[in-house]
Motif scaffolding. Structure first.
Motif, PDB file in Angstrom:
ATOM      1  N   SER A  78       0.407  -1.053  -0.538  1.00  0.00           N
ATOM      2  CA  SER A  78      -0.537   0.337   0.185  1.00  0.00           C
ATOM      3  C   SER A  78       1.265   1.377   0.456  1.00  0.00           C
ATOM      4  O   SER A  78       2.066   1.124  -0.274  1.00  0.00           O
ATOM      5  N   GLN A  79       0.469   2.596   0.571  1.00  0.00           N
ATOM      6  CA  GLN A  79       0.810   3.751   0.112  1.00  0.00           C
ATOM      7  C   GLN A  79       0.524   4.230   1.449  1.00  0.00           C
ATOM      8  O   GLN A  79      -0.252   4.003   2.620  1.00  0.00           O
ATOM      9  N   ASP A  80       1.753   5.281   2.056  1.00  0.00           N
ATOM     10  CA  ASP A  80       1.126   6.381   3.583  1.00  0.00           C
ATOM     11  C   ASP A  80       0.345   6.350   3.298  1.00  0.00           C
ATOM     12  O   ASP A  80      -0.563   7.571   2.281  1.00  0.00           O
ATOM     13  N   PRO A  81      -0.596   7.223   5.040  1.00  0.00           N
ATOM     14  CA  PRO A  81       0.361   6.626   5.884  1.00  0.00           C
ATOM     15  C   PRO A  81       0.697   4.886   6.081  1.00  0.00           C
ATOM     16  O   PRO A  81       0.232   5.113   7.321  1.00  0.00           O
ATOM     17  N   ASP A  82      -0.010   4.567   5.242  1.00  0.00           N
ATOM     18  CA  ASP A  82      -0.410   2.824   6.417  1.00  0.00           C
ATOM     19  C   ASP A  82       0.625   2.414   5.000  1.00  0.00           C
ATOM     20  O   ASP A  82       0.204   0.881   5.490  1.00  0.00           O
ATOM     21  N   LYS A  83       1.293   3.132   4.882  1.00  0.00           N
ATOM     22  CA  LYS A  83       2.493   1.642   4.099  1.00  0.00           C
ATOM     23  C   LYS A  83       3.078   0.508   5.140  1.00  0.00           C
ATOM     24  O   LYS A  83       3.757   1.152   5.767  1.00  0.00           O
ATOM     25  N   VAL A  84       3.603  -0.982   4.749  1.00  0.00           N
ATOM     26  CA  VAL A  84       4.060  -0.987   5.589  1.00  0.00           C
ATOM     27  C   VAL A  84       4.771  -2.039   4.831  1.00  0.00           C
ATOM     28  O   VAL A  84       5.081  -2.249   3.965  1.00  0.00           O
ATOM     29  N   TYR A  85       6.179  -2.416   5.438  1.00  0.00           N
ATOM     30  CA  TYR A  85       7.458  -2.511   5.106  1.00  0.00           C
ATOM     31  C   TYR A  85       8.407  -3.824   6.211  1.00  0.00           C
ATOM     32  O   TYR A  85       8.055  -3.576   7.004  1.00  0.00           O
ATOM     33  N   GLY A  86       8.431  -5.297   4.965  1.00  0.00           N
ATOM     34  CA  GLY A  86       8.962  -6.524   5.743  1.00  0.00           C
ATOM     35  C   GLY A  86       9.850  -6.502   5.313  1.00  0.00           C
ATOM     36  O   GLY A  86      10.251  -6.585   3.833  1.00  0.00           O
ATOM     37  N   LEU A  87      10.520  -7.814   5.475  1.00  0.00           N
ATOM     38  CA  LEU A  87      11.243  -9.054   4.569  1.00  0.00           C
ATOM     39  C   LEU A  87      11.500  -9.695   5.843  1.00  0.00           C
ATOM     40  O   LEU A  87      11.138  -9.841   6.881  1.00  0.00           O
ATOM     41  N   PHE A  88      11.809 -11.265   5.120  1.00  0.00           N
ATOM     42  CA  PHE A  88      13.176 -11.813   6.035  1.00  0.00           C
ATOM     43  C   PHE A  88      14.263 -12.492   4.859  1.00  0.00           C
ATOM     44  O   PHE A  88      15.024 -11.286   3.905  1.00  0.00           O
ATOM     45  N   LEU A  89      14.537 -12.855   5.984  1.00  0.00           N
ATOM     46  CA  LEU A  89      16.290 -13.250   6.063  1.00  0.00           C
ATOM     47  C   LEU A  89      16.400 -14.369   6.348  1.00  0.00           C
ATOM     48  O   LEU A  89      16.080 -15.022   7.215  1.00  0.00           O
ATOM     49  N   CYS A  90      16.473 -15.608   5.850  1.00  0.00           N
ATOM     50  CA  CYS A  90      16.569 -16.773   6.100  1.00  0.00           C
ATOM     51  C   CYS A  90      18.702 -17.269   5.947  1.00  0.00           C
ATOM     52  O   CYS A  90      19.234 -16.582   5.203  1.00  0.00           O
ATOM     53  N   ARG A  91      19.157 -17.728   7.025  1.00  0.00           N
ATOM     54  CA  ARG A  91      20.120 -18.471   6.995  1.00  0.00           C
ATOM     55  C   ARG A  91      21.480 -18.929   5.994  1.00  0.00           C
ATOM     56  O   ARG A  91      20.301 -19.908   5.371  1.00  0.00           O
TER      57      ARG A  91
END
Length: 290
Positions: A78-91
């Motif tokens: 989505s967009q601001d102001p309800d935008k969400v940022y995320g990530l995953f990192l696997c070993r």
């Protein structure tokens, strides 16, 4: 009434134990919820968060088309102001299937542990998952931090210097890979081998990765100098060392060890592996805003 309460308590424990068992060998380590930044249930932010987590799940394989490396993916919803940022990192050494299993479990687990918090991070032995309403991509973050130590003590002196040398070599190796992941093993004695692992989120610059890891390793004297094993976890990087194999190495033919972490509320972790046991305790917890 007391019997009912006891029954419910036992039932709750059995449910948590079953939940942990079916999590397989994911080994929950720690999570952080920023309780100062919350969202409203059934809000637009929550809808966007659900979309983000679905996107991360669908990309949770080592065959990801992500531009940085396999086993890592970041996304927005989505967009601001309800935008969400995320990530995953696997070993960096785990299989595609293990990576996928870990991320799939994490996307469900974190919403149970942090149901209304906008900013969270959760660590397992095989992966990390993080999201926020503020962009953190390509930014070095060393808070919150979590240190764990093996309760068994070292002999100090030579061992400590060997650990420092090992970790510095692992850092140099990681900086020369696209994954920003490095493992090193060296003979400590005629019968003992020292193992080390470091990793950064590969969206960091090499300079920031180096800074992050060396800050983590600098905690050795304060947190781990009397211990035969330890790990420091930041949102952007982590390191670990042990006197037993704990990562996937084709040259290692012995089965992995069993190590037990103190259970979190409502969670009991377990392993069906065999080998040398290591008992872990948490130390030096820092819980500021992400």
């Amino acid at each position: 009434m007391n019997m009912i309460l006891v029954f419910l308590s036992v039932l709750s424990f059995l449910i948590s134990l079953t939940r942990a068992y079916f999590a397989g060998d994911l080994f929950y380590i720690y999570h952080f919820c920023n309780n100062t930044v919350n969202f409203t249930r059934n809000s637009t932010y929550q809808s966007n968060l659900n979309l983000l987590l679905s996107t991360l799940r669908s990309n949770a394989t080592h065959g990801s088309s992500d531009k940085f490396s396999e086993g890592f993916y970041n996304a927005t919803a989505s967009q601001d102001p309800d935008k969400v940022y995320g990530l995953f990192l696997c070993r960096g050494d785990v299989s595609a299937e293990t990576c996928k299993d870990c991320v799939n479990f994490a996307t469900s687990d974190i919403t149970q542990r942090c149901p209304l918090q906008k900013e969270t991070v959760i660590w397992y032995d095989h992966c990390l998952l993080r999201y926020s309403g503020i962009s953190f991509f390509s930014t070095m973050d060393t808070k919150p931090a979590k240190a764990w130590q093996n309760r068994q003590n070292s002999t100090g002196g030579l061992f400590n210097q060997q650990v420092r040398n090992l970790m510095n070599e692992a850092v140099n190796q990681a900086l020369n890979t696209t994954k920003m992941f490095g493992t090193v093993k060296k003979n400590y004695t005629a019968s003992q081998t020292l193992y080390g692992l470091v990793q950064c989120t590969p969206d960091l610059s090499r300079h920031d990765c180096s800074t992050c890891l060396r800050l983590a390793i600098s905690s050795f004297d304060e947190c781990f100098s009397i211990n035969i094993g330890g790990r420091m976890m930041y949102p952007s990087c982590n390191f670990r060392y042990e006197l037993y194999p704990f990562y996937d190495d084709p040259s290692i033919v012995t089965p992995p060890p069993v190590f037990l972490s103190p259970p979190s509320p409502g969670s009991v972790t377990s392993s069906k592996g065999k080998g040398r046991k290591a008992i872990w305790i948490a130390i030096g917890t820092t819980i500021p805003t992400i």
